[in-house]
Structures are given as structure tokens and as C-alpha cells.
Design a protein around this motif. Structure first.
Motif, PDB file in Angstrom:
ATOM      1  N   SER A   1      36.679  49.736  37.854  1.00 53.43           N
ATOM      2  CA  SER A   1      37.441  50.123  39.214  1.00 53.43           C
ATOM      3  C   SER A   1      37.369  49.082  40.291  1.00 53.43           C
ATOM      4  O   SER A   1      38.384  48.939  41.043  1.00 53.43           O
ATOM      5  CB  SER A   1      36.691  51.603  39.848  1.00 53.43           C
ATOM      6  N   GLU A   2      36.471  48.244  40.499  1.00 55.47           N
ATOM      7  CA  GLU A   2      36.381  47.055  41.455  1.00 55.47           C
ATOM      8  C   GLU A   2      37.218  46.071  41.012  1.00 55.47           C
ATOM      9  O   GLU A   2      37.942  45.435  41.747  1.00 55.47           O
ATOM     10  CB  GLU A   2      34.840  46.630  41.651  1.00 55.47           C
TER      11      GLU A   2
ATOM     12  N   ARG B   1      40.165  46.855  39.639  1.00 51.97           N
ATOM     13  CA  ARG B   1      41.599  47.158  39.893  1.00 51.97           C
ATOM     14  C   ARG B   1      41.683  47.020  41.475  1.00 51.97           C
ATOM     15  O   ARG B   1      42.665  46.342  42.115  1.00 51.97           O
ATOM     16  CB  ARG B   1      41.758  48.658  39.672  1.00 51.97           C
ATOM     17  N   ILE B   2      40.497  47.191  42.264  1.00 52.67           N
ATOM     18  CA  ILE B   2      40.627  47.028  43.645  1.00 52.67           C
ATOM     19  C   ILE B   2      40.829  45.397  43.938  1.00 52.67           C
ATOM     20  O   ILE B   2      41.868  45.311  44.931  1.00 52.67           O
ATOM     21  CB  ILE B   2      39.413  47.499  44.340  1.00 52.67           C
TER      22      ILE B   2
ATOM     23  N   ALA C   1      36.232  53.985  42.982  1.00 46.76           N
ATOM     24  CA  ALA C   1      35.463  52.625  43.288  1.00 46.76           C
ATOM     25  C   ALA C   1      33.923  52.529  42.805  1.00 46.76           C
ATOM     26  O   ALA C   1      33.349  53.593  42.277  1.00 46.76           O
ATOM     27  CB  ALA C   1      35.306  52.439  44.897  1.00 46.76           C
TER      28      ALA C   1
ATOM     29  N   ASP D   1      45.178  47.057  44.197  1.00 48.75           N
ATOM     30  CA  ASP D   1      45.104  48.584  44.043  1.00 48.75           C
ATOM     31  C   ASP D   1      43.989  49.252  44.593  1.00 48.75           C
ATOM     32  O   ASP D   1      43.044  49.634  43.862  1.00 48.75           O
ATOM     33  CB  ASP D   1      45.687  49.100  42.812  1.00 48.75           C
ATOM     34  N   GLU D   2      43.964  49.306  45.802  1.00 49.20           N
ATOM     35  CA  GLU D   2      42.608  50.133  46.422  1.00 49.20           C
ATOM     36  C   GLU D   2      42.443  51.595  46.034  1.00 49.20           C
ATOM     37  O   GLU D   2      41.383  52.086  45.594  1.00 49.20           O
ATOM     38  CB  GLU D   2      42.516  50.131  47.886  1.00 49.20           C
ATOM     39  N   GLN D   3      43.633  52.229  45.846  1.00 51.78           N
ATOM     40  CA  GLN D   3      43.538  53.731  45.636  1.00 51.78           C
ATOM     41  C   GLN D   3      43.714  53.886  44.121  1.00 51.78           C
ATOM     42  O   GLN D   3      44.503  53.369  43.234  1.00 51.78           O
ATOM     43  CB  GLN D   3      44.794  54.505  46.341  1.00 51.78           C
TER      44      GLN D   3
END
Length: 504
Positions: free
Chosen positions: A154-155, A157-158, A149, A162-164
Motif C-alpha cells: 500500500s505504501e 502505491r502511495i 496504508a 495514488d494516496e487513496q
């Protein structure tokens, strides 16, 4: 009946441990592998993610581990960004590799979700596009997939749900870049330098990644071995594996040569090992490169070429491509190829049966209808289940037969794997089309006292196959007469058969 084939098993003489990833597979955006294969929203068995649960059940039964994605030739024109975010906002694209239209409804998140539902044994094996894209795009994909994150990617993706992080550790640096058919085809010098730059950058982001460099697309390539030597001269200290691809088919009715296809596979493996070790010696490196045989199967390529020549050029969605229907003979050959991989478990750490569903696959589906096991399903599932542990050194004394392509070849092709609990599985193929093959195995050095099972895949009709109309026509059966007496196993292998003999 030919004279008896014999070999001895001794726990003091081993090849090496089996890497579970030897039983990997391959999902490419090709034909119906993805769409109406593993993914079919609206199917009676589809779950909330659109995955066919009947197919998921068969994939678990097959026992596949590492699953390579998204190609294959497809990856060399693929923009990974097209396959993330809200599905209804994803762009439709032309796929040059297979002259199809890709909807991108199934992408990276769906792939990871599929693996998680297959089970913990299913490991992601992601290919990056080094045909039409490069270092920057590979790094962006790696960051989107794996960084926890706090960065834009990465944010993103979240935000996509998909948080993980996906935790992808195994990456292929392109696909078949030696092939003129590949979008973005390169010379060995060009690819070697490009792969080294990509590998170095990916390791800067995560030193723990495992990387696969492209080897030759086949042993028959004019550049074979010279390609590996040049590429590894640039990448030896940066990659962990080099890839091999091989497909086999019966040509002009020469079934004797087809049944001996594993002779070519073993020679291919040994030649690549020799090339890798030569480069390592020249570089004075103590590192040992492993082999990733990440495309292998029986594939009737001549038939596929004929179909392609008459196929409409209207860019269809999920067309029926490469949907070979496999016979008993094909299954026996596939079993022999598995034997070849296991016999080289000291160097072959990854292998991917290409492909998983519909496209030259062990699992077939009908849109809106059932899924079923092809004949080739059974040898793979049995090897994946029982071929875990230490491969024992098997050196058979076997009668031989003459082949047009490979000369004199042993009728028996065999290996054995000893599990941590001491049980042993023998995998054996009788290549004779007409005669049973008596087999004796000396087991005095092993603490074995009983035959648990002798399973055989054979049929009076070597061309019998499982179809939509008759999905259970072919399957393994129990072989009789196998016995263990005073440390010697005695068995008879049916003509043209794949055999699994389990001992405890």
C-alpha cells in the motif's frame, strides 16, 4: 405487410430490476483499444494524463458502467507490477495472446484515473492472472490496489502517486480458462480448485469482494455445462457470479439466422442458469449464483482469423487488430442482444460489451485524428440511458419467419423497462429484412397517456456504416405515426430496425 405483433404490459408482472452493471464494457490491451484509443499522449485532445478527451466524452455519452480490465486473453500472461510506478521505468514485454509488444505505459493507475474521469457510474472490474500466476500475486494486487496504508504494497502505491486506495470490489478469477488458446489453460477440475483457493484467500483479505468465476468461453465448447458444473462444485459458496462469453457474426450470407442471434444468447443464458441452480440444489444451498456476461458483441471472427494468418510476426506495438466496421444490420443485431440481456435481468447482473474503443467497438479513433460513433453505439447508448428500472414481463404474439440455424423465429424481439417515476421504455427489433411490422401494446394497467418519443435505427441500405470519411452516415431518426389511444399503443416498425418507444 405481416399480421400485427402484440403484447401486454402490466406492472404486476415483472422479470426483475436492472443492475446498472448490465451496461458495462471492456478494455483490454489488444490492438488499439488502449494505445491510440483511450490513451494517446500528444493527441490534440489529450489531457495531462494522456487520455483522449474526445474519447472520454463519447464514453460518457455511451453510458457504460462497469469496465473490465486488463483482459481478456492478455491477462493470462500479464504481470500487474509492470504497469505501476514511473511510466518511463516500466518494462516492455512480449504479449503472447495477441503477438504484440506491450509498453506498459498505461497500467493500473491510469485505468483507475480513466474511470474516475468517465464519472461515478464507471466501476472497476479487475481480472487477475490465473494463467501464469496464482494466489500470491492476486493477493498482492488486491493489497496494492485496496489497502489504505501502512504495508509495503500500500505504501508503494502511495509512493507511486495514488494516496487513496482504488476500492476495487469486483474481480474476475482469470479469463476463459477452459480455452486451449489461453496461456495457462486448465481442466475444469484444475481451474475449479485453483479458483476456489484464490477466492478463499481474497475473501480473507476482504470479505466484501465480489468474485466472478470463469464459465465456458462459448456455448459451442465441447466442455460446455460440464465445465460450469465442475467449477461451481468447487467454488459455489465462494463466488458471486459465473461468466459467459458469446460473439455473433453473419456467416455465408445467412442474414436471417444472423438477425436471430439472440435466440442462441437466450438459450445460453437459460442453460447456464439451469446448471447453476442444479449445482445449488445438489449442494443444498439457498444461495443463487448470478451471471456475468462479461464478453459479448458482434464480431467477425472468421475475418479476424484470416487477417491473423497473414499478419507479420514482428511483435508490433498497438497494431490494428479486430477493427470491425459495423453496419446497420450489425447494430440491429446488437440491439436484439441487449433485449436478450434485459429479458434475463433477474439473473444477468453484469454484462460487458467487448470492447470499448477500436477493437470490435462502438467507438473508433484515428491516431492523431478524430473519434466517431459506430452504428452499434446508438442501441447501447439508448438502452443504457432508458433501460433503468424494473424489466416488465413481455410475451409477444408475433408472426414468425424461417431461419437455417434457429428454425422458426418471431419477427418481433422486444422487452420493456419501467422506471421508478412510472415512465416506460419499450425496446423492439423487427427482424424482417423487407417488411414493416405493425405493433400493438396493451397498456391499460399502466398510468400512461402519451408517447414521448419513437426512435428508430434503420436505413434503406442495411450495410450502411459510419466511417472516418463519413462518420455521421447512420444514426437514429424519429419514427412517425406512433400513437397511444384508449390504453393501446399502435406503431409500425420499419424493416430491419431497432426501436425505442418511450411512454409517460
Amino acid at each position: 405487410m405481416p399480421h400485427t405483433a402484440r403484447f401486454t404490459l402490466d406492472p404486476a408482472f415483472t422479470v426483475g430490476p436492472v443492475d446498472p452493471r448490465l451496461f458495462g464494457s471492456f478494455v483490454e490491451h489488444l490492438g488499439r483499444c488502449v494505445h491510440t484509443g483511450i490513451y494517446e499522449p500528444g493527441h490534440p485532445t489529450a489531457d495531462e494524463a494522456g487520455l483522449r478527451t474526445d474519447v472520454l466524452g463519447l464514453v460518457r455519452e455511451l453510458g457504460t458502467t462497469a469496465i473490465r480490465y486488463p483482459g481478456g486473453n492478455f491477462v493470462s500472461g500479464y504481470k500487474w507490477e509492470d504497469g505501476v510506478g514511473p511510466a518511463d521505468e516500466r518494462p516492455r514485454r512480449l504479449d503472447l495472446a495477441w503477438r504484440s509488444t506491450e509498453t506498459n505505459r498505461f497500467g493500473l493507475s491510469e485505468y483507475i484515473g480513466f474511470l474516475r474521469k468517465v464519472g461515478p457510474q464507471a466501476e472497476p472490474m479487475m481480472a487477475v492472472n490465473l494463467g501464469t500466476r496464482g494466489v500470491a500475486e492476486a493477493l498482492e494486487l488486491q493489497e496494492y490496489a485496496n489497502h489504505p496504508a501502512g504495508t509495503e504494497l500500500s505504501e508503494r502505491r502511495i509512493a507511486h502517486g495514488d494516496e487513496q486506495p482504488f476500492g476495487i470490489r469486483l474481480w474476475c478469477l482469470g479469463n476463459e480458462m477452459d480455452g486451449p488458446w489461453q496461456t495457462g489453460h486448465k481442466t475444469a477440475e484444475e481451474y475449479g480448485r485453483f479458483a476456489a483457493e484464490t477466492a478463499r484467500a481474497m475473501r480473507q483479505m476482504d470479505p466484501a469482494v465480489e468474485l466472478v468465476a470463469c464459465g465456458s468461453s462459448s456455448r459451442g465448447m465441447d466442455t460446455f455445462a460440464a465445465w460450469e458444473a465442475t467449477v461451481l462444485s468447487e467454488t459455489y459458496d465462494l463466488v458471486d457470479h459465473v461468466s459467459l462469453h458469446a460473439y455473433y457474426e453473419e456467416v455465408d450470407g445467412d442474414r436471417d439466422s444472423f438477425l436471430a442471434s439472440a435466440v442462441d444468447m437466450e438459450a445460453f443464458i437459460e442453460a447456464v442458469v439451469a446448471t447453476c441452480d442444479h449445482v445449488g440444489a445438489r449442494l443444498k444451498s439457498s444461495k443463487r449464483i448470478s451471471l456475468s456476461f462479461d464478453e459479448w458483441n458482434v464480431w467477425y471472427q472468421r475475418r479476424s482469423a484470416e487477417e491473423a494468418a497473414t499478419a507479420p510476426l514482428d511483435w508490433p506495438e498497438a497494431p490494428r487488430l479486430l477493427e470491425d466496421s459495423y453496419s446497420v444490420t450489425d447494430a440491429v443485431v446488437l440491439g436484439s442482444l441487449l433485449v436478450a440481456l434485459l429479458r434475463h435481468a433477474d439473473r444477468v447482473s453484469i454484462a460487458c460489451l467487448a470492447q470499448l474503443v477500436n477493437v470490435i467497438a462502438p467507438i473508433m479513433t484515428e491516431p492523431g485524428g478524430p473519434a466517431w460513433r459506430q452504428t452499434t453505439f446508438f442501441p447501447f447508448a439508448q438502452a443504457a440511458r432508458h433501460g433503468r428500472g424494473q424489466v416488465l414481463d413481455v410475451r409477444p404474439d408475433s408472426p414468425t419467419y424461417a431461419t437455417k440455424e434457429h428454425g422458426e423465429v418471431p419477427l418481433l424481439h422486444a422487452t420493456a423497462v419501467r422506471a421508478p417515476d412510472g415512465t416506460v421504455a419499450v425496446f423492439a427489433v423487427n427482424r424482417s429484412q423487407t417488411e414493416p411490422l405493425p405493433l400493438e401494446i396493451a397498456l391499460h394497467a399502466l398510468e400512461l397517456s402519451r408517447v414521448v418519443e419513437h426512435s428508430a435505427l434503420a436505413d434503406e441500405d442495411p450495410d450502411a456504416r459510419n466511417t472516418l470519411a463519413d462518420p455521421e452516415r447512420v444514426g437514429p431518426h424519429r419514427a412517425t405515426g406512433t400513437r397511444l389511444t384508449d390504453g393501446v399503443l399502435s406503431a409500425v416498425l420499419e424493416p430491419l430496425s431497432w426501436n425505442v418507444i418511450r411512454l409517460a
